[in-house]
Design a protein around this motif. Sequence first.
Motif, PDB file in Angstrom:
ATOM      1  N   VAL A 112       0.881  -1.178   0.000  1.00  0.00           N
ATOM      2  CA  VAL A 112       0.000   0.000   0.000  1.00  0.00           C
ATOM      3  C   VAL A 112       0.914   1.222   0.000  1.00  0.00           C
ATOM      4  O   VAL A 112       1.764   1.361   0.875  1.00  0.00           O
ATOM      5  CB  VAL A 112      -0.928   0.028   1.240  1.00  0.00           C
ATOM      6  N   ARG A 113       0.765   2.061  -1.002  1.00  0.00           N
ATOM      7  CA  ARG A 113       1.527   3.311  -1.093  1.00  0.00           C
ATOM      8  C   ARG A 113       0.543   4.416  -1.430  1.00  0.00           C
ATOM      9  O   ARG A 113      -0.298   4.251  -2.300  1.00  0.00           O
ATOM     10  CB  ARG A 113       2.617   3.223  -2.159  1.00  0.00           C
ATOM     11  N   LYS A 166     -10.048   8.148   0.292  1.00  0.00           N
ATOM     12  CA  LYS A 166      -8.862   7.342  -0.011  1.00  0.00           C
ATOM     13  C   LYS A 166      -8.765   6.153   0.956  1.00  0.00           C
ATOM     14  O   LYS A 166      -8.426   5.040   0.552  1.00  0.00           O
ATOM     15  CB  LYS A 166      -7.610   8.223   0.072  1.00  0.00           C
ATOM     16  N   ARG A 167      -9.085   6.375   2.223  1.00  0.00           N
ATOM     17  CA  ARG A 167      -9.069   5.287   3.211  1.00  0.00           C
ATOM     18  C   ARG A 167     -10.078   4.214   2.847  1.00  0.00           C
ATOM     19  O   ARG A 167      -9.800   3.026   2.972  1.00  0.00           O
ATOM     20  CB  ARG A 167      -9.359   5.819   4.626  1.00  0.00           C
ATOM     21  N   ARG A 168     -11.264   4.639   2.401  1.00  0.00           N
ATOM     22  CA  ARG A 168     -12.281   3.655   1.998  1.00  0.00           C
ATOM     23  C   ARG A 168     -11.797   2.850   0.790  1.00  0.00           C
ATOM     24  O   ARG A 168     -12.076   1.658   0.681  1.00  0.00           O
ATOM     25  CB  ARG A 168     -13.613   4.337   1.691  1.00  0.00           C
ATOM     26  N   MET A 169     -11.074   3.510  -0.107  1.00  0.00           N
ATOM     27  CA  MET A 169     -10.601   2.837  -1.318  1.00  0.00           C
ATOM     28  C   MET A 169      -9.568   1.748  -1.014  1.00  0.00           C
ATOM     29  O   MET A 169      -9.450   0.791  -1.769  1.00  0.00           O
ATOM     30  CB  MET A 169     -10.028   3.873  -2.302  1.00  0.00           C
ATOM     31  N   GLY A 172     -10.146  -2.704   1.613  1.00  0.00           N
ATOM     32  CA  GLY A 172     -10.004  -4.125   1.293  1.00  0.00           C
ATOM     33  C   GLY A 172      -8.573  -4.609   1.447  1.00  0.00           C
ATOM     34  O   GLY A 172      -8.322  -5.696   1.993  1.00  0.00           O
ATOM     35  N   LYS A 173      -7.619  -3.795   0.971  1.00  0.00           N
ATOM     36  CA  LYS A 173      -6.201  -4.158   1.113  1.00  0.00           C
ATOM     37  C   LYS A 173      -5.804  -4.247   2.578  1.00  0.00           C
ATOM     38  O   LYS A 173      -5.073  -5.149   2.984  1.00  0.00           O
ATOM     39  CB  LYS A 173      -5.310  -3.128   0.410  1.00  0.00           C
ATOM     40  N   LEU A 174      -6.294  -3.287   3.377  1.00  0.00           N
ATOM     41  CA  LEU A 174      -5.968  -3.281   4.805  1.00  0.00           C
ATOM     42  C   LEU A 174      -6.551  -4.512   5.502  1.00  0.00           C
ATOM     43  O   LEU A 174      -5.895  -5.131   6.342  1.00  0.00           O
ATOM     44  CB  LEU A 174      -6.466  -1.996   5.466  1.00  0.00           C
ATOM     45  N   GLU A 175      -7.781  -4.878   5.132  1.00  0.00           N
ATOM     46  CA  GLU A 175      -8.394  -6.072   5.715  1.00  0.00           C
ATOM     47  C   GLU A 175      -7.614  -7.324   5.353  1.00  0.00           C
ATOM     48  O   GLU A 175      -7.433  -8.221   6.182  1.00  0.00           O
ATOM     49  CB  GLU A 175      -9.861  -6.188   5.264  1.00  0.00           C
ATOM     50  N   ASP A 176      -7.135  -7.404   4.095  1.00  0.00           N
ATOM     51  CA  ASP A 176      -6.324  -8.557   3.684  1.00  0.00           C
ATOM     52  C   ASP A 176      -5.042  -8.648   4.504  1.00  0.00           C
ATOM     53  O   ASP A 176      -4.623  -9.745   4.905  1.00  0.00           O
ATOM     54  CB  ASP A 176      -5.976  -8.469   2.193  1.00  0.00           C
ATOM     55  N   THR A 178      -4.570  -7.486   7.578  1.00  0.00           N
ATOM     56  CA  THR A 178      -4.965  -7.888   8.933  1.00  0.00           C
ATOM     57  C   THR A 178      -5.194  -9.396   9.019  1.00  0.00           C
ATOM     58  O   THR A 178      -4.831 -10.027  10.008  1.00  0.00           O
ATOM     59  CB  THR A 178      -6.246  -7.136   9.364  1.00  0.00           C
ATOM     60  N   LYS A 179      -5.768  -9.959   7.955  1.00  0.00           N
ATOM     61  CA  LYS A 179      -6.078 -11.401   7.942  1.00  0.00           C
ATOM     62  C   LYS A 179      -4.888 -12.255   7.509  1.00  0.00           C
ATOM     63  O   LYS A 179      -4.994 -13.472   7.441  1.00  0.00           O
ATOM     64  CB  LYS A 179      -7.255 -11.658   7.001  1.00  0.00           C
ATOM     65  N   GLY A 180      -3.761 -11.621   7.185  1.00  0.00           N
ATOM     66  CA  GLY A 180      -2.585 -12.378   6.758  1.00  0.00           C
ATOM     67  C   GLY A 180      -2.657 -12.842   5.318  1.00  0.00           C
ATOM     68  O   GLY A 180      -1.895 -13.705   4.899  1.00  0.00           O
ATOM     69  N   LYS A 181      -3.558 -12.268   4.540  1.00  0.00           N
ATOM     70  CA  LYS A 181      -3.723 -12.651   3.133  1.00  0.00           C
ATOM     71  C   LYS A 181      -2.815 -11.802   2.259  1.00  0.00           C
ATOM     72  O   LYS A 181      -3.273 -11.106   1.353  1.00  0.00           O
ATOM     73  CB  LYS A 181      -5.178 -12.456   2.696  1.00  0.00           C
ATOM     74  N   ILE A 182      -1.551 -11.844   2.557  1.00  0.00           N
ATOM     75  CA  ILE A 182      -0.588 -11.022   1.825  1.00  0.00           C
ATOM     76  C   ILE A 182       0.729 -11.768   1.771  1.00  0.00           C
ATOM     77  O   ILE A 182       1.071 -12.491   2.692  1.00  0.00           O
ATOM     78  CB  ILE A 182      -0.426  -9.634   2.484  1.00  0.00           C
ATOM     79  N   SER A 183       1.429 -11.612   0.678  1.00  0.00           N
ATOM     80  CA  SER A 183       2.706 -12.295   0.520  1.00  0.00           C
ATOM     81  C   SER A 183       3.823 -11.255   0.438  1.00  0.00           C
ATOM     82  O   SER A 183       3.786 -10.368  -0.414  1.00  0.00           O
ATOM     83  CB  SER A 183       2.672 -13.137  -0.761  1.00  0.00           C
ATOM     84  N   VAL A 184       4.759 -11.353   1.367  1.00  0.00           N
ATOM     85  CA  VAL A 184       5.920 -10.463   1.360  1.00  0.00           C
ATOM     86  C   VAL A 184       7.167 -11.320   1.539  1.00  0.00           C
ATOM     87  O   VAL A 184       7.076 -12.476   1.951  1.00  0.00           O
ATOM     88  CB  VAL A 184       5.842  -9.392   2.482  1.00  0.00           C
ATOM     89  N   ASP A 185       8.319 -10.747   1.229  1.00  0.00           N
ATOM     90  CA  ASP A 185       9.549 -11.527   1.358  1.00  0.00           C
ATOM     91  C   ASP A 185      10.267 -11.258   2.675  1.00  0.00           C
ATOM     92  O   ASP A 185      11.483 -11.319   2.757  1.00  0.00           O
ATOM     93  CB  ASP A 185      10.471 -11.326   0.151  1.00  0.00           C
TER      94      ASP A 185
END
Length: 192
Positions: A112-113, A166-169, A172-176, A178-185
């Motif tokens: 998120v940027r 912008k926060r509303r937009m 969904g990314k923020l919720e993902d 929080t739920k750990g539905k994100i891939s980072v290295d």
Amino acid sequence: MILPIVAYGHPVLRKMCEDITPDYPKLQELIANMWETMYSSSGVGIAAPQVNRPVRLFVIDSEQIIESLEEEEKAEYPGDNGVKGVFINAHIVEAAGEEWAYNEGCLSIPKVREDVYRPETITLRYVNENFEPQERTFSGVTARVIFHEYDHIDGKLFIDHLKPLKRRMIKGKLEDITKGKISVDYKMIFHK
């Protein structure tokens, strides 16, 4: 040692952090680990709450940003050669100048940027890693990085500076995240 980074949604990211004393347990080890964690995750700053410590400590290296700029881009930040340093018990003395936009991201809010408006300069009172008192004014990209990390020790995040639409937009990314539905290295801690 590389520490796991706390993900958005974890309550430690919303805590007002406490000042520490020179006898804080394993302080030098924590600072060394924060540097290693920051560099291994390609960050330019990291605050103690991001490694699950609710204390007023952050490290930054804005030199790497300045070094990566083209010459004409460097001219946009006169007098900012970057700073590599440790900030303990930091408190803002003054924030001044016109607010300007810069596209920010955060290791705790991956992928998120957003453009965030912040003042041109920041004057801080703090102690360094040897607990020597400091008071300095920073500008340009360095001020930007310091404002961002300072927010962390006050329990704030860069997304708090965004307009409601912008926060509303990005909700969904923020919720993902929080739920750990994100891939980072890099390794992250998610709040259950």
